[in-house]
Design an enzyme around this catalytic site. Structure first.
Site, mmCIF file in Angstrom:
data_model
loop_
_atom_site.group_PDB
_atom_site.id
_atom_site.type_symbol
_atom_site.label_atom_id
_atom_site.label_comp_id
_atom_site.label_asym_id
_atom_site.label_seq_id
_atom_site.Cartn_x
_atom_site.Cartn_y
_atom_site.Cartn_z
ATOM 1 N N ALA A 1 -30.497 13.561 7.078
ATOM 2 C CA ALA A 1 -30.609 14.469 8.228
ATOM 3 C C ALA A 1 -30.752 13.695 9.543
ATOM 4 O O ALA A 1 -30.247 14.111 10.582
ATOM 5 C CB ALA A 1 -31.791 15.415 8.028
ATOM 6 N N TRP B 1 -27.335 2.195 3.259
ATOM 7 C CA TRP B 1 -26.216 2.316 2.344
ATOM 8 C C TRP B 1 -26.557 3.334 1.281
ATOM 9 O O TRP B 1 -27.611 3.229 0.655
ATOM 10 C CB TRP B 1 -25.949 0.963 1.661
ATOM 11 C CG TRP B 1 -25.720 -0.134 2.632
ATOM 12 C CD1 TRP B 1 -26.601 -1.061 3.071
ATOM 13 C CD2 TRP B 1 -24.477 -0.418 3.286
ATOM 14 N NE1 TRP B 1 -26.009 -1.910 3.959
ATOM 15 C CE2 TRP B 1 -24.698 -1.538 4.105
ATOM 16 C CE3 TRP B 1 -23.212 0.173 3.270
ATOM 17 C CZ2 TRP B 1 -23.697 -2.085 4.909
ATOM 18 C CZ3 TRP B 1 -22.226 -0.388 4.061
ATOM 19 C CH2 TRP B 1 -22.474 -1.499 4.867
ATOM 20 N N CYS C 1 18.003 -11.767 -5.223
ATOM 21 C CA CYS C 1 17.567 -12.362 -6.492
ATOM 22 C C CYS C 1 18.659 -12.287 -7.560
ATOM 23 O O CYS C 1 18.726 -13.135 -8.448
ATOM 24 C CB CYS C 1 16.311 -11.659 -6.996
ATOM 25 S SG CYS C 1 14.922 -11.920 -5.896
ATOM 26 N N GLU D 1 11.330 -13.262 -9.060
ATOM 27 C CA GLU D 1 12.353 -13.975 -9.840
ATOM 28 C C GLU D 1 12.493 -15.413 -9.355
ATOM 29 O O GLU D 1 12.654 -16.340 -10.149
ATOM 30 C CB GLU D 1 13.714 -13.276 -9.702
ATOM 31 C CG GLU D 1 13.734 -11.829 -10.146
ATOM 32 C CD GLU D 1 13.349 -10.850 -9.040
ATOM 33 O OE1 GLU D 1 12.451 -11.175 -8.228
ATOM 34 O OE2 GLU D 1 13.913 -9.755 -8.999
ATOM 35 N N ARG E 1 -13.652 -8.412 2.868
ATOM 36 C CA ARG E 1 -14.559 -9.507 2.536
ATOM 37 C C ARG E 1 -14.691 -9.597 1.018
ATOM 38 O O ARG E 1 -15.477 -8.883 0.411
ATOM 39 C CB ARG E 1 -15.924 -9.300 3.218
ATOM 40 C CG ARG E 1 -15.795 -9.263 4.739
ATOM 41 C CD ARG E 1 -17.113 -9.210 5.458
ATOM 42 N NE ARG E 1 -17.877 -8.016 5.230
ATOM 43 C CZ ARG E 1 -17.687 -6.858 5.857
ATOM 44 N NH1 ARG E 1 -16.706 -6.728 6.731
ATOM 45 N NH2 ARG E 1 -18.467 -5.819 5.601
ATOM 46 N N SER F 1 -26.925 6.375 7.266
ATOM 47 C CA SER F 1 -25.897 6.477 6.228
ATOM 48 C C SER F 1 -25.679 5.159 5.486
ATOM 49 O O SER F 1 -24.947 5.107 4.504
ATOM 50 C CB SER F 1 -24.582 6.948 6.845
ATOM 51 O OG SER F 1 -24.182 6.031 7.826
ATOM 52 N N LEU G 1 -14.542 -3.361 9.379
ATOM 53 C CA LEU G 1 -13.339 -2.822 8.727
ATOM 54 C C LEU G 1 -12.333 -3.914 8.369
ATOM 55 O O LEU G 1 -11.126 -3.745 8.570
ATOM 56 C CB LEU G 1 -12.679 -1.737 9.590
ATOM 57 C CG LEU G 1 -13.512 -0.464 9.832
ATOM 58 C CD1 LEU G 1 -12.760 0.501 10.733
ATOM 59 C CD2 LEU G 1 -13.858 0.244 8.508
ATOM 60 N N PRO H 1 -17.346 12.584 8.501
ATOM 61 C CA PRO H 1 -16.980 13.961 8.146
ATOM 62 C C PRO H 1 -15.859 14.559 9.001
ATOM 63 O O PRO H 1 -15.014 15.281 8.493
ATOM 64 C CB PRO H 1 -18.275 14.738 8.409
ATOM 65 C CG PRO H 1 -19.356 13.733 8.520
ATOM 66 C CD PRO H 1 -18.767 12.417 8.822
ATOM 67 N N CYS I 1 16.685 -7.548 -6.567
ATOM 68 C CA CYS I 1 17.346 -7.096 -5.343
ATOM 69 C C CYS I 1 18.745 -7.698 -5.203
ATOM 70 O O CYS I 1 19.022 -8.794 -5.681
ATOM 71 C CB CYS I 1 16.486 -7.395 -4.116
ATOM 72 S SG CYS I 1 16.249 -9.137 -3.789
HETATM 73 C C1 AOF Z 1 12.540 -8.147 -6.241
HETATM 74 N N1 AOF Z 1 11.498 -8.963 -6.501
HETATM 75 O O1 AOF Z 1 9.532 -9.808 -6.009
HETATM 76 C C2 AOF Z 1 10.467 -8.225 -4.588
HETATM 77 C C3 AOF Z 1 11.574 -7.387 -4.337
HETATM 78 O O2 AOF Z 1 12.604 -8.784 2.992
HETATM 79 P P1 AOF Z 1 12.608 -9.237 1.577
HETATM 80 O O3 AOF Z 1 13.595 -10.330 1.314
HETATM 81 O O4 AOF Z 1 11.250 -9.578 1.054
HETATM 82 O O5 AOF Z 1 13.142 -8.014 0.694
HETATM 83 C C4 AOF Z 1 12.358 -6.886 0.481
HETATM 84 C C5 AOF Z 1 13.021 -6.004 -0.541
HETATM 85 O O6 AOF Z 1 13.245 -6.774 -1.714
HETATM 86 C C6 AOF Z 1 12.150 -4.838 -1.011
HETATM 87 O O7 AOF Z 1 12.339 -3.680 -0.249
HETATM 88 C C7 AOF Z 1 12.642 -4.651 -2.425
HETATM 89 O O8 AOF Z 1 13.871 -3.922 -2.415
HETATM 90 C C8 AOF Z 1 12.895 -6.047 -2.841
HETATM 91 N N2 AOF Z 1 11.622 -6.616 -3.310
HETATM 92 N N3 AOF Z 1 12.557 -7.385 -5.174
HETATM 93 O O9 AOF Z 1 13.483 -8.124 -6.994
HETATM 94 C C9 AOF Z 1 10.453 -9.041 -5.728
HETATM 95 N N4 AOF Z 1 9.420 -8.271 -3.772
HETATM 96 ZN ZN ZN Z 2 14.558 -10.079 -4.809
#
Ligand code: AOF
Ligand code: ZN
Length: 370
Positions: free
Chosen positions: A172, A178, A93, A61, A215, A176, A212, A295, A84
């Site tokens: 065998a 590729w 937000c 947002e 890339r 592995s 690991l 495995p 949030c």
């Molecule tokens: C949103 N929009 O793009 C995201 C949200 O530590 P912060 O500030 O990044 O907060 C993380 C929390 O914010 C995450 O657990 C989730 O509840 C919210 N993430 N919310 O509206 C976003 N990334």
């Molecule tokens: Zn947010």
């Protein structure tokens, strides 16, 4: 009534665009946050867009507000996740949306984060903003790990194997690399890129000396943590994976001595426990875990049941009955077979990729899209 339905169809289309924006963060937001996209629409025109680009960075947002060139009052905000309401690493937000005078907010799902869930929408409503949820399954499938961790404290676990049609991961003589084609290997790097941690075993480290790491030509988020199951601490100090950035955690038994620069997770039992390690990764805030192992460890994960998705790259080869099997599991009767449901089948280069979801894990409520 008809008018309302038309409005809902329009809302759905814009929300789908917000989800597509969120998907741009698939390989960028790779640790603990959800991938989120946001779109502002005013008088039937998209006036701004934004998506969450990195853990700890501005939310979708805020990105969209910053990208706007004109006045946002009375516009409609389409967000793939409930905005949030709490202060995390960034301010809420909801307040930002209220401040710019948004008239209506439409979201594709409520936030599974228990500190936010429902509160964000409530906060917006309280200040006179009309809110609605239109559930769109793709929104959930972008964030399988975030959803699972918020609900159960556990990350989403994806097992990857590259094998022949007769289920062999090596010849065998042990060779592995590729079996699968180069396109499959790029695809695996995409799986690595979206993961917060990659798990492997000492057998693989000694045999292949893998890096690991990720890339890819495109921009990616922070490198995944590497976790190596290595009961007796046999990891060589010059292993290639130590040359690459990001932490290496060695899962070994108590009493094993390793140089100080290793992070160790000690187990008191005889062997490393898949469930314990996964739980610990959840505590570390990891959303998605990729297991790329031989495995032995693949067998440990399959046996423990602690997996959500099995991604099989199948090369059009037969390696024969003396080749290395994909997983060391002992199944006595058909009714004990470990299985799941086919989520997708796709040809990748010369190989076939089969994604199998574990329907018995009980915790998988979300399909992932890969
Ligand atoms: C949103 N929009 O793009 C995201 C949200 O530590 P912060 O500030 O990044 O907060 C993380 C929390 O914010 C995450 O657990 C989730 O509840 C919210 N993430 N919310 O509206 C976003 N990334
Ligand atoms: Zn947010």
């Amino acid at each position: 009534m008809r008018c309302r339905n038309v409005q809902k169809d329009v809302d759905r289309l814009y929300l789908k665009s917000a989800i597509q924006l969120a998907a741009k963060g698939l390989h960028l937001v790779t640790r603990n946050n959800p991938r989120v996209g946001c779109l502002f629409v005013k008088h039937g025109q998209v006036v701004s867009r934004g998506f969450h680009r990195r853990d700890g960075g501005p939310h979708a947002e805020i990105e969209a507000i910053r990208n706007a060139t004109g006045d946002l009052s009375d516009c409609v905000a389409y967000v793939s996740l409930e905005p949030c309401s709490t202060h995390g690493r960034t301010p809420p937000c909801c307040e930002a949306l209220i401040d710019v005078g948004v008239g209506r907010v439409v979201v594709a799902e409520s936030d599974p984060n228990p500190f936010v869930s429902g509160q964000g929408l409530k906060r917006l409503e309280k200040s006179g903003i009309e809110v609605s949820i239109i559930e769109i399954p793709e929104a959930e499938s972008l964030n399988p790990g975030y959803r699972k961790r918020m609900k159960y404290g556990q990350p989403f676990v994806r097992l990857k194997v590259g094998m022949s049609v007769d289920g062999r991961v090596g010849a065998a003589n042990g060779e592995s690399q590729w079996i699968t084609c180069s396109k499959s290997r790029i695809d695996v790097h995409k799986l690595r890129a979206r993961s917060g941690a990659i798990v492997s075993g000492i057998g693989t480290v000694l045999a292949d000396d893998p890096r690991l790491n990720v890339r890819l030509d495109s921009e990616v988020g922070p490198s995944p943590i590497r976790v190596i199951f290595d009961t007796d601490g046999r990891i060589p100090p010059n292993a290639k994976l130590l040359e690459t950035e990001s932490k290496v955690i060695v899962v070994c038994r108590d009493g094993v001595e390793l140089p100080e620069n290793f992070t160790t997770w000690r187990h008191t039992s005889e062997r490393g426990d898949a469930r314990e390690v996964v739980t610990r990764l959840g505590e570390e805030g990891v959303n998605e875990v990729l297991v790329e192992a031989g495995p032995e460890l693949t067998g440990t994960f399959l046996n423990s049941g602690v997996w959500d998705e099995l991604v099989v790259y199948m090369a059009p080869l037969v390696l024969g009955f003396e080749g290395m099997p994909m997983a060391k599991v002992k199944i006595d009767q058909l009714s004990d077979a470990i299985g799941g449901r086919v989520a997708s089948v796709e040809q990748i280069g010369d190989d076939v990729r089969i994604v199998i979801e574990n329907v018995s894990s009980g915790k998988l409520q979300t399909r992932s899209i890969i």
